[in-house]
Scaffold this motif. Structure first.
Motif, PDB file in Angstrom:
ATOM      1  N   HIS A  27     -55.115  23.966 -51.020  1.00  0.00           N
ATOM      2  CA  HIS A  27     -55.237  23.455 -52.385  1.00  0.00           C
ATOM      3  C   HIS A  27     -53.894  23.010 -52.951  1.00  0.00           C
ATOM      4  N   MET A  78     -57.221  19.990 -51.490  1.00  0.00           N
ATOM      5  CA  MET A  78     -58.552  20.223 -52.053  1.00  0.00           C
ATOM      6  C   MET A  78     -58.453  20.404 -53.573  1.00  0.00           C
ATOM      7  N   TYR A  80     -60.837  19.561 -57.414  1.00  0.00           N
ATOM      8  CA  TYR A  80     -62.228  19.354 -57.814  1.00  0.00           C
ATOM      9  C   TYR A  80     -62.346  19.454 -59.334  1.00  0.00           C
ATOM     10  N   ALA A  87     -62.607  13.532 -62.395  1.00  0.00           N
ATOM     11  CA  ALA A  87     -62.452  13.225 -60.972  1.00  0.00           C
ATOM     12  C   ALA A  87     -61.531  12.035 -60.714  1.00  0.00           C
ATOM     13  N   ASN A  91     -58.132  12.107 -58.584  1.00  0.00           N
ATOM     14  CA  ASN A  91     -57.950  11.246 -57.412  1.00  0.00           C
ATOM     15  C   ASN A  91     -56.633  10.474 -57.485  1.00  0.00           C
ATOM     16  N   THR A 107     -56.638  13.261 -49.972  1.00  0.00           N
ATOM     17  CA  THR A 107     -57.869  13.933 -50.400  1.00  0.00           C
ATOM     18  C   THR A 107     -58.367  13.331 -51.711  1.00  0.00           C
ATOM     19  N   THR A 109     -61.995  13.520 -54.673  1.00  0.00           N
ATOM     20  CA  THR A 109     -63.107  14.354 -55.112  1.00  0.00           C
ATOM     21  C   THR A 109     -64.107  13.504 -55.884  1.00  0.00           C
ATOM     22  N   PHE A 131     -62.934  14.179 -48.640  1.00  0.00           N
ATOM     23  CA  PHE A 131     -63.371  14.437 -50.016  1.00  0.00           C
ATOM     24  C   PHE A 131     -63.701  15.916 -50.186  1.00  0.00           C
ATOM     25  N   LYS A 132     -63.550  16.389 -51.412  1.00  0.00           N
ATOM     26  CA  LYS A 132     -63.915  17.761 -51.755  1.00  0.00           C
ATOM     27  C   LYS A 132     -65.046  17.726 -52.771  1.00  0.00           C
ATOM     28  N   SER A 133     -66.091  18.518 -52.499  1.00  0.00           N
ATOM     29  CA  SER A 133     -67.209  18.675 -53.421  1.00  0.00           C
ATOM     30  C   SER A 133     -67.403  20.169 -53.659  1.00  0.00           C
ATOM     31  N   HIS A 134     -67.388  20.584 -54.928  1.00  0.00           N
ATOM     32  CA  HIS A 134     -67.500  22.018 -55.248  1.00  0.00           C
ATOM     33  C   HIS A 134     -68.747  22.219 -56.113  1.00  0.00           C
TER      34      HIS A 134
END
Length: 292
Positions: A27, A78, A80, A87, A91, A107, A109, A131-134
């Protein structure tokens, strides 16, 4: 004399004959966002009775330096959003971080909101690699219609998505294997990386990886002493874990971990699945996934 953390990490991958390791789940985010994440973990202890000290609570430059010292050849940022409107800004920050940090895989999101398809496409065109998706923090359904064109775009582009979709450390409204199974049924070529091995629904997420050839699982915090007290990995599933050795990738959650970095590697080694499995998990699988 006791070895330093960096010496312990380097001894691990040197013994395996690797040039270093690749960590798909680290992170880095804007400082004011990260400070709020740290404040959340600081508050977890009194609420749960299980303290979560941040081991690497350092300035950004020092954290990057530590990963380099450990021999982490590539890592991620990472990040999010927890609400709409964040977002695209995250980014932009992540693109700048990747530009000034050569080892970082660019990375990005996303969040189900108006305009998501446009800023995801922009991130892809600007070179995003992951990509990060939480689903837990964002409290959204992966099957939200606003995200459907996004998953199609990312599947077509072959860009991996690291998704926190398991119900640990606490269930969310849209966490668990069922929503993810519905997503994969519609987008079977999506390169989904299930964060934390899908903790605590390990068995179900192993099943999704067995069913869909582009699904991976990352090791983030799994098998460590900390997580084994909360959500132990079922010993009966070690055979399936071994069989999926080409689709498990190393993740750690650095810097937001309540123990030293080397412990994640030691936890993988003590599974007893062999050096070839460790070499694949800690380097080879991610190298292939990202075309490094």
């Amino acid at each position: 004399m006791a070895l330093s953390e960096a010496e312990n990490v380097r001894r691990f991958w040197e013994r395996l004959g690797l040039p270093g390791i690749i960590d798909v789940h680290t992170h880095f985010m804007p400082e004011r966002v990260l400070s709020k994440v740290w404040a959340y973990f600081d508050a977890v202890g009194p609420l749960t009775g299980m303290e979560w000290p941040i081991t690497y609570r350092h300035e950004e430059e020092e954290r990057v330096g530590l990963l380099r010292e450990f021999g982490v050849r590539h890592f991620t940022s990472m990040l999010y959003p927890h609400k709409a409107g964040m977002a695209a800004w995250l980014n932009d920050w992540a693109a700048g971080f990747a530009a000034r940090t050569p080892e970082c895989l660019h990375t990005a999101t996303l969040f189900p909101e108006d305009g998501v398809a446009a800023y995801v496409r922009q991130a892809v065109e600007s070179g995003a690699r992951v990509f990060k998706s939480h689903l837990q923090v964002g409290a959204y359904d992966a099957n939200d219609p606003l995200l459907d064109p996004v998953w199609g775009l990312l599947a077509e582009a072959g860009i991996p998505v690291v998704m926190h979709c398991g119900s640990g450390p606490a269930p969310g409204k849209h966490t668990g294997p069922e929503p993810v199974g519905r997503l994969l049924a519609r987008h079977p070529r999506l390169r989904l990386v299930v964060a934390h091995m899908g903790m605590p629904e390990y068995s179900d997420f192993l099943g999704l990886a067995e069913r869909y050839g582009e699904v991976r699982l990352d090791t983030t915090m799994a098998f460590t002493d900390f997580s084994e007290r909360l959500s132990p990995f079922p010993e009966a599933e070690l055979g399936r874990l071994a069989d999926l050795g080409d689709r498990i990738v190393l993740g750690t959650d650095f810097p937001n971990i309540p123990y030293g970095y080397a412990h994640q590697l030691e936890a993988l080694e003590r599974l007893g699945l062999g050096d070839d499995w460790l070499r694949a998990v800690c380097h080879g699988n991610a190298e292939r996934l990202f075309g490094l």
